[in-house]
Design a protein around this motif. Sequence first.
Motif, PDB file in Angstrom:
ATOM      1  N   SER A   1       0.838  -1.209   0.000  1.00  0.00           N
ATOM      2  CA  SER A   1       0.000   0.000   0.000  1.00  0.00           C
ATOM      3  C   SER A   1       0.873   1.259   0.000  1.00  0.00           C
ATOM      4  O   SER A   1       0.507   2.284  -0.573  1.00  0.00           O
ATOM      5  N   GLU A   2       2.053   1.159   0.626  1.00  0.00           N
ATOM      6  CA  GLU A   2       2.976   2.310   0.618  1.00  0.00           C
ATOM      7  C   GLU A   2       3.359   2.648  -0.825  1.00  0.00           C
ATOM      8  O   GLU A   2       3.367   3.809  -1.224  1.00  0.00           O
ATOM      9  N   THR A   3       3.623   1.611  -1.606  1.00  0.00           N
ATOM     10  CA  THR A   3       3.979   1.803  -3.019  1.00  0.00           C
ATOM     11  C   THR A   3       2.828   2.484  -3.776  1.00  0.00           C
ATOM     12  O   THR A   3       3.044   3.397  -4.588  1.00  0.00           O
ATOM     13  N   LEU A   4       1.609   2.042  -3.483  1.00  0.00           N
ATOM     14  CA  LEU A   4       0.445   2.633  -4.167  1.00  0.00           C
ATOM     15  C   LEU A   4       0.261   4.100  -3.757  1.00  0.00           C
ATOM     16  O   LEU A   4      -0.106   4.938  -4.578  1.00  0.00           O
ATOM     17  N   ARG A   5       0.525   4.381  -2.482  1.00  0.00           N
ATOM     18  CA  ARG A   5       0.394   5.780  -2.028  1.00  0.00           C
ATOM     19  C   ARG A   5       1.436   6.660  -2.711  1.00  0.00           C
ATOM     20  O   ARG A   5       1.144   7.770  -3.159  1.00  0.00           O
ATOM     21  N   PHE A   6       2.664   6.161  -2.831  1.00  0.00           N
ATOM     22  CA  PHE A   6       3.714   6.896  -3.550  1.00  0.00           C
ATOM     23  C   PHE A   6       3.274   7.124  -4.997  1.00  0.00           C
ATOM     24  O   PHE A   6       3.441   8.211  -5.549  1.00  0.00           O
ATOM     25  N   ALA A   7       2.721   6.070  -5.604  1.00  0.00           N
ATOM     26  CA  ALA A   7       2.308   6.156  -7.014  1.00  0.00           C
ATOM     27  C   ALA A   7       1.268   7.270  -7.180  1.00  0.00           C
ATOM     28  O   ALA A   7       1.306   8.027  -8.155  1.00  0.00           O
ATOM     29  N   LYS A   8       0.361   7.368  -6.226  1.00  0.00           N
ATOM     30  CA  LYS A   8      -0.686   8.398  -6.317  1.00  0.00           C
ATOM     31  C   LYS A   8      -0.065   9.800  -6.267  1.00  0.00           C
ATOM     32  O   LYS A   8      -0.452  10.690  -7.020  1.00  0.00           O
ATOM     33  N   GLU A   9       0.909   9.966  -5.386  1.00  0.00           N
ATOM     34  CA  GLU A   9       1.590  11.275  -5.297  1.00  0.00           C
ATOM     35  C   GLU A   9       2.380  11.556  -6.569  1.00  0.00           C
ATOM     36  O   GLU A   9       2.302  12.641  -7.150  1.00  0.00           O
ATOM     37  N   GLU A  10       3.136  10.539  -7.010  1.00  0.00           N
ATOM     38  CA  GLU A  10       3.996  10.733  -8.183  1.00  0.00           C
ATOM     39  C   GLU A  10       3.177  10.968  -9.459  1.00  0.00           C
ATOM     40  O   GLU A  10       3.646  11.643 -10.376  1.00  0.00           O
TER      41      GLU A  10
ATOM     42  N   THR B   1      -2.406  -3.994  -8.251  1.00  0.00           N
ATOM     43  CA  THR B   1      -1.263  -4.887  -8.120  1.00  0.00           C
ATOM     44  C   THR B   1      -1.631  -6.142  -7.335  1.00  0.00           C
ATOM     45  O   THR B   1      -2.557  -6.115  -6.523  1.00  0.00           O
ATOM     46  N   THR B   2      -0.929  -7.209  -7.615  1.00  0.00           N
ATOM     47  CA  THR B   2      -0.999  -8.409  -6.779  1.00  0.00           C
ATOM     48  C   THR B   2       0.415  -8.877  -6.522  1.00  0.00           C
ATOM     49  O   THR B   2       1.216  -9.002  -7.446  1.00  0.00           O
ATOM     50  N   VAL B   3       0.690  -9.081  -5.236  1.00  0.00           N
ATOM     51  CA  VAL B   3       2.024  -9.492  -4.817  1.00  0.00           C
ATOM     52  C   VAL B   3       1.888 -10.776  -4.009  1.00  0.00           C
ATOM     53  O   VAL B   3       0.989 -10.894  -3.182  1.00  0.00           O
ATOM     54  N   GLN B   4       2.769 -11.713  -4.277  1.00  0.00           N
ATOM     55  CA  GLN B   4       2.772 -12.937  -3.461  1.00  0.00           C
ATOM     56  C   GLN B   4       3.893 -12.830  -2.438  1.00  0.00           C
ATOM     57  O   GLN B   4       5.016 -12.476  -2.784  1.00  0.00           O
ATOM     58  N   ILE B   5       3.527 -13.122  -1.188  1.00  0.00           N
ATOM     59  CA  ILE B   5       4.537 -13.124  -0.125  1.00  0.00           C
ATOM     60  C   ILE B   5       4.405 -14.460   0.595  1.00  0.00           C
ATOM     61  O   ILE B   5       3.339 -14.766   1.128  1.00  0.00           O
ATOM     62  N   GLY B   6       5.463 -15.233   0.594  1.00  0.00           N
ATOM     63  CA  GLY B   6       5.433 -16.548   1.253  1.00  0.00           C
ATOM     64  C   GLY B   6       4.272 -17.394   0.768  1.00  0.00           C
ATOM     65  O   GLY B   6       3.621 -18.076   1.558  1.00  0.00           O
ATOM     66  N   GLY B   7       3.956 -17.307  -0.505  1.00  0.00           N
ATOM     67  CA  GLY B   7       2.878 -18.125  -1.071  1.00  0.00           C
ATOM     68  C   GLY B   7       1.473 -17.564  -0.839  1.00  0.00           C
ATOM     69  O   GLY B   7       0.486 -18.187  -1.209  1.00  0.00           O
ATOM     70  N   VAL B   8       1.390 -16.370  -0.234  1.00  0.00           N
ATOM     71  CA  VAL B   8       0.076 -15.750  -0.001  1.00  0.00           C
ATOM     72  C   VAL B   8      -0.120 -14.627  -1.016  1.00  0.00           C
ATOM     73  O   VAL B   8       0.718 -13.732  -1.122  1.00  0.00           O
ATOM     74  N   ARG B   9      -1.228 -14.701  -1.776  1.00  0.00           N
ATOM     75  CA  ARG B   9      -1.473 -13.667  -2.811  1.00  0.00           C
ATOM     76  C   ARG B   9      -2.221 -12.502  -2.187  1.00  0.00           C
ATOM     77  O   ARG B   9      -3.309 -12.672  -1.646  1.00  0.00           O
ATOM     78  N   LEU B  10      -1.651 -11.305  -2.303  1.00  0.00           N
ATOM     79  CA  LEU B  10      -2.280 -10.117  -1.731  1.00  0.00           C
ATOM     80  C   LEU B  10      -2.606  -9.117  -2.839  1.00  0.00           C
ATOM     81  O   LEU B  10      -1.724  -8.709  -3.601  1.00  0.00           O
ATOM     82  N   LEU B  11      -3.872  -8.749  -2.937  1.00  0.00           N
ATOM     83  CA  LEU B  11      -4.330  -7.798  -3.963  1.00  0.00           C
ATOM     84  C   LEU B  11      -4.482  -6.423  -3.334  1.00  0.00           C
ATOM     85  O   LEU B  11      -4.911  -6.319  -2.188  1.00  0.00           O
ATOM     86  N   ASP B  12      -4.179  -5.405  -4.128  1.00  0.00           N
ATOM     87  CA  ASP B  12      -4.456  -4.041  -3.660  1.00  0.00           C
ATOM     88  C   ASP B  12      -4.568  -3.128  -4.881  1.00  0.00           C
ATOM     89  O   ASP B  12      -4.127  -3.480  -5.984  1.00  0.00           O
ATOM     90  N   ASN B  13      -5.170  -1.992  -4.692  1.00  0.00           N
ATOM     91  CA  ASN B  13      -5.246  -1.006  -5.775  1.00  0.00           C
ATOM     92  C   ASN B  13      -5.493   0.358  -5.194  1.00  0.00           C
ATOM     93  O   ASN B  13      -5.882   0.496  -4.029  1.00  0.00           O
ATOM     94  N   MET B  14      -5.253   1.369  -6.011  1.00  0.00           N
ATOM     95  CA  MET B  14      -5.533   2.739  -5.589  1.00  0.00           C
ATOM     96  C   MET B  14      -5.936   3.570  -6.793  1.00  0.00           C
ATOM     97  O   MET B  14      -5.318   3.434  -7.856  1.00  0.00           O
ATOM     98  N   ILE B  15      -6.983   4.352  -6.621  1.00  0.00           N
ATOM     99  CA  ILE B  15      -7.402   5.234  -7.706  1.00  0.00           C
ATOM    100  C   ILE B  15      -6.436   6.406  -7.736  1.00  0.00           C
ATOM    101  O   ILE B  15      -6.262   7.100  -6.726  1.00  0.00           O
ATOM    102  N   LEU B  16      -5.745   6.585  -8.847  1.00  0.00           N
ATOM    103  CA  LEU B  16      -4.710   7.611  -8.929  1.00  0.00           C
ATOM    104  C   LEU B  16      -5.298   8.971  -9.298  1.00  0.00           C
ATOM    105  O   LEU B  16      -4.810  10.012  -8.917  1.00  0.00           O
ATOM    106  N   LYS B  17      -6.382   8.919 -10.111  1.00  0.00           N
ATOM    107  CA  LYS B  17      -7.068  10.180 -10.430  1.00  0.00           C
ATOM    108  C   LYS B  17      -8.492   9.896 -10.896  1.00  0.00           C
ATOM    109  O   LYS B  17      -8.821   8.763 -11.235  1.00  0.00           O
TER     110      LYS B  17
END
Length: 288
Positions: free
Chosen positions: A212-221, A272-288
């Motif tokens: 989510s930190e990456t998505l927040r950065f993406a929104k700012e950038e 985005t979807t990221v796998q960590i230790g075999g666990v799939r985690l989905l997240d997204n952010m509306i950029l505009k």
Amino acid sequence: LCKPLLFMLLFKKVKDLKSFLSKERKNDKTIGFTPTMGALHNGHMSLVQRSIEETDISICSIFVNPTQFDDKKDLKKYPRTTGKDLDLLESIGTHVVFLPSVEEIYPNGQNTGHGFDFGDMAKHMEGAHRNGHFDGMAQVVKRLLEIVAPNFIFMGQKDYQQQALVNVMLQQMKSDCKLVRCDIIREPDGLAMSSRNVRLNKEDRKTAGKISETLRFAKEEAKILSLEKVKANSLKRLDIPQFSVDYFEIINAFTLQSITEFGDAESVVACTTVQIGGVRLLDNMILK
Ligand code: AMP
């Protein structure tokens, strides 16, 4: 002081639920529906809460749909906490819970298909990484919509592609049911709540906040940089040894198609979807 008496109805049979709902419909009650796979957390509860606030009869279904799991190990490992789920739903005043068996949902077997045409909308992101996932999802949502026939269906932005596809289904069914897209509920460090989070070990749980930190950065950038640069920076931020990134896409929020510049769409979302230790985690952010 009296504790208010709460009566939550629990249905396991399609026939019984349908007959209850048809009486309520005749009394002009609006029906709000929140489909879930259980292991409920505050994200799910926010959907049900919204349904309680906005409709007369709020129904939540708990059904771990076997046809949307391409990985049968994932299906087996999917957390099941029905007793706790029922307590949570009752505590917020949910009117109806639907807890069907696989046979109730698929009386004619699991290979019945769904008949919708999603075009390119279901081919990338989750569609590309989970074979048959959206076919299974569409199949179960179609069946549940036929059973419940709600006025409103409450779905999370968390599963961005899924809620967009359900909107297409409602259009193709020429349904009067309106989809209410609900915000993503997050843990204090920003990690989107998910039934799968309990499967993360301590170390991975800590690192998972980077999504989510990456998505927040993406929104700012996105306010100052090109789409290409935002995507490259995001992928760099997600380049962490424990992470395996399935995808990081910046797409048109309505058509879900990839775009090359922020100006290409009125509204843009990063998924985005990221796998960590075999666990799939989905997240997204509306950029505009
Ligand atoms: P699931 O049980 O994972 O099928 O999710 C049921 C519904 O809850 C879907 O509409 C999800 O998008 C929604 N949901 C799951 N996690 C969250 C969350 N963190 N915030 C808001 N809605 C969520």
